[in-house]
Design a protein around this motif. Sequence first.
Motif, short mmCIF file in Angstrom:
data_model
loop_
_atom_site.label_atom_id
_atom_site.label_comp_id
_atom_site.label_asym_id
_atom_site.label_seq_id
_atom_site.Cartn_x
_atom_site.Cartn_y
_atom_site.Cartn_z
N GLU A 182 64.61 22.30 -62.46
CA GLU A 182 64.82 22.23 -61.10
C GLU A 182 65.74 23.50 -60.79
O GLU A 182 65.91 23.24 -59.41
CB GLU A 182 65.37 19.95 -60.95
CG GLU A 182 66.21 19.67 -59.45
CD GLU A 182 66.16 18.40 -59.52
OE1 GLU A 182 66.03 18.28 -58.68
OE2 GLU A 182 66.49 18.35 -60.71
N SER A 214 64.00 24.75 -53.62
CA SER A 214 64.97 22.75 -53.39
C SER A 214 64.15 22.13 -51.93
O SER A 214 64.03 21.42 -52.51
CB SER A 214 65.66 23.94 -52.05
OG SER A 214 65.98 24.34 -51.16
N THR A 264 60.46 22.57 -52.49
CA THR A 264 59.68 21.51 -53.56
C THR A 264 59.59 19.86 -53.37
O THR A 264 60.96 19.47 -54.39
CB THR A 264 59.55 22.10 -55.09
OG1 THR A 264 59.29 23.28 -55.02
CG2 THR A 264 58.53 21.64 -56.27
N LYS A 289 59.60 16.78 -55.69
CA LYS A 289 60.49 16.15 -56.28
C LYS A 289 59.17 15.13 -57.33
O LYS A 289 59.00 15.62 -58.52
CB LYS A 289 60.82 14.86 -56.00
CG LYS A 289 62.55 14.92 -55.55
CD LYS A 289 63.33 15.59 -55.58
CE LYS A 289 64.56 15.40 -55.43
NZ LYS A 289 65.45 16.71 -56.24
N VAL A 299 58.32 18.75 -58.99
CA VAL A 299 59.35 19.04 -60.38
C VAL A 299 58.66 18.29 -61.61
O VAL A 299 59.38 18.48 -62.56
CB VAL A 299 60.86 18.42 -59.95
CG1 VAL A 299 61.32 18.60 -60.73
CG2 VAL A 299 60.85 20.15 -58.03
N ARG A 300 59.20 16.84 -61.17
CA ARG A 300 58.46 15.95 -62.68
C ARG A 300 57.70 16.35 -63.17
O ARG A 300 57.64 16.73 -64.44
CB ARG A 300 58.46 14.76 -62.23
CG ARG A 300 60.31 13.90 -61.44
CD ARG A 300 59.86 12.06 -61.52
NE ARG A 300 58.70 11.72 -60.53
CZ ARG A 300 59.40 11.96 -59.01
NH1 ARG A 300 59.98 12.28 -58.24
NH2 ARG A 300 57.81 11.31 -58.00
#
Length: 271
Positions: A12, A17, A19, A21, A24-25
């Motif tokens: 992360e 910023s 991107t 969620k 990111v996961r």
Amino acid sequence: MEEQNIIHIDVESVVNSSTPKFVVRYLKKIVHEDEMNSFLCGHVGLKDYDFIRAVIGPELLNTTISMEGLENIPKDNTPLCFVSNHPLGGLDGMILALCLGEQRNYHLQVIVNELLMYMTPLNGIFVPVHVSGKGGQNKQYVERVNELYSSDYDILTFPSGKCSRKIDGVIQDPEWKKSFIQKSVQHKRDIVPIYFDGQNSKFFYNLGLWRTRLGIKKNIEMLYLADEMFKATGKHFSFKVGKPVPYTTFDHSRTHVEWAQWVRERVYEMK
């Protein structure tokens, strides 16, 4: 142990910023952030060969290894240049570094993609080169590699600069770069060929094929190398060491590019 000595993978913190969620996961999942951080926190202070033992051994991947042709490795201390195909893109480098290091009194360093230098526990045996993008090598990288070839360390290098892809329906390295021939001749190092038996998942190779067909230049397969490493958990790998090729072999009857492909062919003949 001081906090700054502890490596921590934080996806992360390195993505934009904005991107989403879910992206990111997904990235955290494919780089195995939780598993890697758990391992790193439990092995603070390990470095170089001890770190590799922990990674490929029962503490993480639990791989097994068999070796053939170790009698071909000279017993004296004359610096050698080990060259290998690169089927896995990381794990094969660690396995070969450990096994060859054990045979050569741990006096060996490995030329790797600069991106692998984030693995700071291995900085003692990794020497980075820039293998992506345009504009040639960074002067600092060039000087470091030249210093290595002129040293008394053994060298392990993967002349393709990239891990194997599916080419013409066969999993194999891209064309080998000529620099290992040039520098081995210049510094009078015999070359020891190695064939490493292994492959990544079909997904990895198909991703590379479709990326190329779609004209995407960014090597997005690199994102999946950590995932490919974890997919190798519990697997058995083998490699074969060929007879050394004297540096005097590489005369003017062929160009350095042609000699590099000649050595590549000798490697695959050991398959």
